[in-house]
Design an enzyme around this catalytic site. Structure first.
Site, mmCIF file in Angstrom:
data_model
loop_
_atom_site.group_PDB
_atom_site.id
_atom_site.type_symbol
_atom_site.label_atom_id
_atom_site.label_comp_id
_atom_site.label_asym_id
_atom_site.label_seq_id
_atom_site.Cartn_x
_atom_site.Cartn_y
_atom_site.Cartn_z
ATOM 1 C CD GLU A 31 43.347 36.126 43.731
ATOM 2 O OE1 GLU A 31 43.599 36.329 44.946
ATOM 3 O OE2 GLU A 31 42.908 36.988 42.972
ATOM 4 C CB CYS A 75 43.822 39.595 46.150
ATOM 5 S SG CYS A 75 42.055 39.316 46.374
#
Length: 477
Positions: free
Chosen positions: A255, A289
């Site tokens: 990720e 993120c």
């Protein structure tokens, strides 16, 4: 560990084979708010990593053959331990990461970790029957991989550790985790708690500052006895992990970075969406993120959206995370502070600063809103990972969609409108793994989460994320 002055030179231990393990050397972990020493973290080396992986490998046969119900019961005991130690863990996160105790801060992170862990323990992939007729029976079994290496970032040190560890445990894998050198202490404490109920070697923890001479992450991602690496962090590091994992054909879940775009349609109500836009962009001080990192707003309401965002942002206090009144804290690392300062300084020359724009003391940077920018400007093109939101004016929706997709990243995106059907039609055209309507970044444990393009490989959460910790075996009867 309820106060910073309790024992700032306390040496934390690795956990290997269920026991605390000291290191040859230690490094200081600093509080981003005060620069005071929070604790001393172990600098793991090759022998420590080898010992941790060996412990996990030795524990795997027994753990993987333990009935699913028994593994789940032990995982549920872990959740209870986290809840019972929630305030101590939250305090430690705040001290080493900087985020406030309150708001969407460290107490919220611990609550999220418990919720994610509880949901994950409810999942069971089971056996899938592909065929059962006169020609034969075909069964699809999912088998655990072996040793999983977890490499976690500094923005959500406990929550992301839970994202990595719990699905590995539920599916019968064993784990070696390596936290960020900026926030290792809360993860080391978490693993220490886990080992109060888990068999020795099932979850192990190492730590260390990554240098050219000694990269613990590199040692793990290239280790021949590690079957899978799960990593959350930058795209550059993700590519490095892919290279080091290639020789042994490790499974990967990555990720990686995002540069999430939001599009505000002309029928949106600026005052109604201001709060959602703010928290979409500034959750964890923008150090997320899947935060909203660039916002495209239709010309007809551009100024009103800027004004509404500024008015809301002015009401959000920021300061030392240990202050119960703080809602936003400092930037976690000096590197991130310098990057945000650089990007905002460059943007201020070209655009209009509506709020913030000038660094405060230490690693504090105020919420910053800047308009008058476009694709090609550094604050728009680069992932700032901090409290600065560029607002880009558009007049044609096709141009906005093209600009939003003009990025190598593709983690998340959002569309804001009073017409949810119109918003949905735009949302489906965004090139990203997750897309939200009239909100941004609200991930859930039952919804697969991952990026496209350079934002990652594989998914986390839900049954799809659980399956990534398994190999498929088809049994032909």
């Amino acid at each position: 560990m309820s106060t910073e002055t309790e024992n700032p030179t306390k040496p934390y231990l690795m956990t290997v084979n269920g026991q605390g393990r000291s290191a040859d050397t230690y490094f200081k972990v600093l509080n981003p708010s005060t620069q005071a020493i929070v604790g001393l973290a172990p600098q793991s080396n090759q022998k420590d990593v080898d010992a941790a992986v060996a412990a996990a490998k030795n524990a795997f046969p027994t753990w993987s053959s333990t009935p699913h119900e028994e593994r789940v019961a032990l995982c549920q005991q872990i959740v209870t331990l986290i809840k019972n130690n929630s305030e101590a863990l939250a305090t430690l996160i705040t001290q080493e990461q900087g985020k406030p105790l309150n708001g969407l801060g460290s107490r919220w992170e611990i609550g999220g970790a418990c919720a994610w862990a509880e949901y994950t323990t409810s999942l069971n992939l089971g056996v899938k029957v592909l065929q059962d007729n006169e020609e034969g029976r075909l069964e699809l079994h999912r088998k655990p991989l072996g040793v999983v290496a977890s490499i976690t970032p500094w923005n959500f040190p406990v929550l992301i550790a839970i994202w990595h560890i719990m699905p590995a445990l539920v599916t019968g894998n064993t784990v070696v985790i390596k936290p960020s050198p900026y926030t290792p202490l809360s993860t080391l404490k978490l693993v220490e708690l886990m080992n109060q109920v888990l068999p020795p070697g099932v979850v192990n923890a190492v730590a260390g500052e990554d240098t050219n001479e000694n990269s613990v992450g590199q040692l793990l991602s290239s280790h021949p006895d590690v079957r899978k690496v799960v990593f959350t962090g930058s795209t550059a590091t993700g590519k490095s992990i892919m290279r080091s994992a290639a020789d042994s054909m490790k499974r990967l879940t990555l990720e990686l970075g995002g540069n999430d775009a939001g599009i505000v349609l002309p029928d949106a109500d600026p005052n109604t969406i201001a709060e959602g836009l703010f928290w979409g962009a500034f959750i964890n001080n923008g150090q997320t993120c899947a935060a909203l990192k660039r916002l495209y707003v239709h010309d007809s309401i551009h100024d009103e959206v800027c004004d509404a965002l500024v008015e809301f942002a002015k009401q959000v206090p920021y300061g030392d995370g240990m202050d119960e009144g703080s809602i936003l804290g400092p930037l976690c690392t000096p590197f991130q502070f310098e990057k945000v300062s650089r990007l905002v300084s460059e943007a201020a020359i070209k655009g209009t600063v509506h709020l913030g724009g000038t660094a405060a003391n230490g690693q504090f940077f105020p919420p910053t809103i800047i308009s008058g920018l476009k694709n090609g400007d550094s604050l728009v093109d680069e992932e700032q990972f901090g409290p600065a939101l560029p607002i880009i004016r558009y007049t044609d929706i096709e141009d906005a969609i093209q600009a939003a997709n003009d990025s190598s990243s593709g983690l998340g995106g959002s569309v804001w409108s009073s017409d949810t059907q119109a918003a949905a039609s735009v949302a489906k055209r965004l090139e990203c793994g997750s897309v939200w309507i009239n909100r941004h970044g609200m991930i859930q444990p039952n919804a697969p989460f991952g990026g496209v393009k350079s934002s990652g490989l594989g998914v986390e959460f839900g049954e799809e994320g659980l399956a990534e910790y398994t190999d498929i075996q088809v049994v032909f009867n």
